[in-house]
Design a protein around this motif. Structure first.
Motif, PDB file in Angstrom:
ATOM      1  N   SER A  29       0.956  -1.280  -0.073  1.00  0.00           N
ATOM      2  CA  SER A  29      -0.108   0.039   0.047  1.00  0.00           C
ATOM      3  C   SER A  29       1.018   1.343   0.029  1.00  0.00           C
ATOM      4  O   SER A  29       0.977   1.821   1.272  1.00  0.00           O
ATOM      5  CB  SER A  29      -0.966  -0.127   1.251  1.00  0.00           C
ATOM      6  OG  SER A  29      -1.884  -1.108   0.984  1.00  0.00           O
ATOM      7  N   SER A  30       1.370   1.734  -1.071  1.00  0.00           N
ATOM      8  CA  SER A  30       2.205   2.803  -1.232  1.00  0.00           C
ATOM      9  C   SER A  30       2.006   3.128  -3.013  1.00  0.00           C
ATOM     10  O   SER A  30       1.456   2.503  -3.708  1.00  0.00           O
ATOM     11  CB  SER A  30       3.480   2.342  -0.951  1.00  0.00           C
ATOM     12  OG  SER A  30       4.348   3.756  -0.906  1.00  0.00           O
ATOM     13  N   MET A  31       3.048   4.002  -3.293  1.00  0.00           N
ATOM     14  CA  MET A  31       3.134   4.430  -4.847  1.00  0.00           C
ATOM     15  C   MET A  31       3.439   3.155  -5.702  1.00  0.00           C
ATOM     16  O   MET A  31       4.321   2.229  -5.143  1.00  0.00           O
ATOM     17  CB  MET A  31       4.234   5.493  -5.110  1.00  0.00           C
ATOM     18  CG  MET A  31       3.820   6.539  -4.332  1.00  0.00           C
ATOM     19  SD  MET A  31       2.337   7.558  -4.829  1.00  0.00           S
ATOM     20  CE  MET A  31       2.394   8.977  -3.716  1.00  0.00           C
ATOM     21  N   SER A  32       2.804   2.955  -6.729  1.00  0.00           N
ATOM     22  CA  SER A  32       3.192   1.782  -7.475  1.00  0.00           C
ATOM     23  C   SER A  32       4.837   1.916  -7.813  1.00  0.00           C
ATOM     24  O   SER A  32       5.520   1.061  -7.932  1.00  0.00           O
ATOM     25  CB  SER A  32       2.342   1.747  -8.973  1.00  0.00           C
ATOM     26  OG  SER A  32       1.060   1.636  -8.583  1.00  0.00           O
ATOM     27  N   SER A  33       4.953   3.106  -8.462  1.00  0.00           N
ATOM     28  CA  SER A  33       6.335   3.520  -8.615  1.00  0.00           C
ATOM     29  C   SER A  33       6.711   4.949  -8.478  1.00  0.00           C
ATOM     30  O   SER A  33       5.680   5.844  -8.281  1.00  0.00           O
ATOM     31  CB  SER A  33       7.001   3.269  -9.984  1.00  0.00           C
ATOM     32  OG  SER A  33       6.181   4.111 -10.927  1.00  0.00           O
TER      33      SER A  33
END
Length: 723
Positions: free
Chosen positions: A260-264
């Protein structure tokens, strides 16, 4: 004597008469690049055994092998990656040069306690051809079984195959309610919900109490809706992170589920980074409703903007592409030209890696209350002991100190014009339904072209700065070309250009061109301009989705000036719109969803396909009209009173022998001339005779091949010119 020795040594090299030390040196130069295999380090790739130790060992060997080395994973295998104790990233590439990690389509089955890939302090590094999954998933989802606006809660039952909320997880970040039939958030409903607390009410059943600002929105939630809840394991490190690097490539990597964070995240890079063929999507055949919780590609503070191309984004709960720079404020005034700086993201004490300003950088200073800015002002020096202490070459007056916190609309902003993603390129990407914006750009000097955007819950393309709320980002969007994009059925305006300032007439979003885009909208305006100037909007094709009619007044401008608007006459005369290509061969007969209508054996083709490989590049873009045999293509065009000619380029197919195909141009069935290009395969210009329109009317433009034989003509850059 030294010269003679050098000549003698050179003669020995040519003769093969080398001493052992020189032989070893020559062997090393001529040796092929090292090719390493992760399986040789003990990786099994069965999805069951923990392969993290083998992966770490193989990465160390890749570092030792040096430039040119390749580390390969095995096709068809699933590498389970458990807890890595020495890094927050499982594939952690640090300080490497000109190496490649080749996935060959392998799956990285990752724990959500660790991120997947990092490239840091790298030069010329490539990571490609992986699929990424999490085990367990970094989220859960359930069916809503009860909704109580009066009680301020809803209840849900965890769906089969999804994990319960882990015991002891006291904090739940915001989630979203998904319509199970639409498989997205309903547009008449709050696009996220923040739980205050939760309790278990049964086996894998929970009651989630909402924060006070979200309780009334429960009236729009239905029993049977799906609730997506991210679960935060060990912080917010991005799944893929490229930082402090240059000339690196992320290619053909698919993220089916992420922590659960930025994809990239692409940030603080001194050189160009390319993200190509990156996909963030729901695994086909699964019951998942969300691909990832946060942004697809999040770009911050790069010295040159990234290239993001040929990517695919669907079902995200945040922006697909977010391009911006951190807002910097002065937390302390040391002198008239020396300040202690702070920013929302990153450590309080800046380091060489995290610093947002360096000696020689050009800084724009923005005063929000008045909408004024000054600069650029150059950085004279950076304190070597406290890098957040910045000295400028000249005094900066009237600075209001601040801490970059929500609600601050008075403090002075500092933006580094040498770290604002300038010269970014976003091209040929596909965006499917998701919660927010497809492309959000708060940067300068960019190109956004050839993208296809459908059904997103925010704007298709949003160019703006932001401050005062939960997010601070800039600078102002300036010097941007938005061309040849297709934008369909967005919840908010397909294109919005806006500068946020303390006054309504500062108009700091400027020098932006929108050209050749196809927009099919739901509302009365396709382009919203707010506090902008010097915007050129020309030859875009804008239609209502509900009935297919043209939007006659597609631009809504507020507090804006010097807006140059040229309505379209001919749609996609360069044949550059994205077309569906199920066979992936670069051409398609009778493609759907385009402004042209085709007979059989007419369609679009890219350059360098089975048809066009023998021809030179087309005069405009990378695609052309294909007419095989007696094929034709036509479209209606609205022409005002006056006289017109049709100009175009045409070429014979070159890789199938010398051809003699001929074409005709017609308006309302009237022939305006025929044309037969030469056999060279070069694109040759043609201009028709004059056609006179007595009163404004809709005419049919038709391009027709005349010879019903197995020969093909290519047409490009069609224009209707008023005389």
């Amino acid at each position: 004597m030294n010269v003679i020795k050098k000549k003698i040594c050179f003669s020995f090299v040519l003769a093969g008469l080398l001493v052992p030390s020189v032989q070893a040196f020559v062997f090393k130069i001529n040796a092929p690049p090292a090719r390493l295999y992760v399986d040789d380090f003990g990786a099994v790739g069965d999805g069951m055994q923990d392969d993290i130790s083998a992966v770490v060992a193989s990465i160390e060997a890749l570092r030792d092998a040096g430039p040119g080395a390749i580390l390969e994973f095995s096709s068809g295998k699933t590498y389970k990656l458990g807890m890595r104790p020495d890094s927050n990233f499982q594939v952690d590439l640090q300080g490497m040069t000109n190496v490649t990690v080749e996935g060959n389509g392998a799956i990285l089955l990752n724990t959500p306690y660790r991120a997947s890939v990092r490239m840091q302090h790298c030069d010329g590094v490539t990571v490609r051809n992986f699929e990424i999954e999490q085990a367990p998933l970094g989220y859960t989802q359930g069916i809503i079984t009860n909704v109580s606006p009066a009680g301020g809660f809803f209840e849900m039952e965890i769906m089969e195959g999804y994990n319960p909320i882990p015991a002891g997880m006291s904090f739940l970040d915001w989630g979203a309610v998904i319509d199970p039939d639409l498989r997205r958030i309903r547009w008449d409903m709050r696009d996220h919900f923040r739980p205050e607390s939760y309790i278990a009410v049964g086996p894998e059943q929970y009651r989630l109490y909402m924060q006070s600002g979200y309780i009334t929105d429960l009236n729009d939630v239905h029993v049977g809706d799906i609730y997506f809840q991210p679960l935060i394991f060990n912080g917010y490190a991005s799944n893929i992170h490229i930082t402090n690097s240059k000339d690196c490539l992320l290619e053909n990597v698919t993220l089916y589920s992420g922590r659960s964070s930025m994809s990239s995240r692409v940030d603080l890079n001194p050189g160009r980074i390319t993200v190509r063929g990156f996909k963030v999507m729901v695994r086909p055949g699964s019951e998942r409703f969300v691909s990832n919780w946060r942004d697809g590609v999040h770009c911050k503070d790069n010295r040159i903007g990234p290239i993001i191309e040929d990517c695919y984004f669907e079902a995200l709960l945040d922006d697909s592409i977010n391009m911006s720079q951190n807002t910097v404020m002065a937390s302390e005034i040391i002198s008239s030209n020396t300040f202690r700086m702070t920013k929302a993201e990153g450590p309080t004490s800046w380091t060489e890696d995290s610093s947002s300003m360096h000696a020689g950088d050009r800084i724009m200073v923005f005063y929000p209350p008045t909408g004024e800015y000054i600069g650029p002002v150059r950085v004279a020096s950076v304190d070597s002991n406290s890098r957040e202490i910045i000295t400028f070459e000249e005094p900066i007056l009237n600075v209001v100190t601040g801490r970059v916190v929500s609600g601050d609309t008075l403090s002075t902003h500092f933006y580094n014009l040498d770290m604002c993603n300038a010269r970014y390129i976003i091209r040929n990407n596909v965006f499917k339904p998701q919660r927010r914006h497809a492309i959000l750009a708060r940067s300068v000097d960019g190109i956004i072209c050839g993208n296809r955007i459908e059904g997103v819950g925010g704007n298709g393309i949003l160019l703006e700065n932001e401050y005062g709320g939960p997010f601070f980002a800039g600078p102002f969007p300036q010097n941007i070309l938005v061309s040849n994009n297709t934008i369909i059925s967005t919840h908010l305006a397909p294109v919005r250009i806006h500068s946020s300032t303390g006054v309504t007439n500062s108009r700091l979003a400027r020098n932006i061109e929108l050209a050749g885009n196809q927009i099919i909208g739901l509302d009365t305006s396709a382009v919203e301009l707010d506090n902008a100037q010097d915007v050129a909007i020309r030859e875009n094709n804008v239609f209502y989705e509900i009935n297919g009619t043209e939007m006659l007044d597609p631009v809504q401008a507020v507090d804006s000036e010097n807006i140059f608007y040229v309505p379209t006459v001919l749609r996609d005369g360069g044949f550059e719109m994205t077309f569906l290509d199920p066979d992936n061969n670069g051409y398609e007969y009778c493609p759907e969803g385009l402004p042209w209508t085709f007979s059989p054996l007419a369609g679009y083709t890219e350059s360098s396909t089975a048809y066009t490989s023998g021809n030179p590049p087309p005069p405009e873009g990378d695609q052309v009209l294909l007419l095989k045999g007696a094929a034709s293509a036509f479209q209606p065009v609205t022409l005002s009173e006056g006289s017109y000619t049709v100009a175009l380029y045409a070429a014979q197919r070159k890789n199938f022998g010398d051809q003699i195909q001929q074409m005709k141009v017609l308006l309302n069935g009237v022939s305006l001339g025929t044309f037969r290009p030469g056999t060279s395969g070069d694109y040759e210009p043609f201009e028709s005779s004059v056609y006179t329109v007595p009163v404004r009317s809709t005419c049919i433009l038709k391009l027709e091949a005349l010879l019903n034989i197995d020969e093909t003509l290519f047409i490009d850059d069609v224009r209707i010119n008023k005389q």
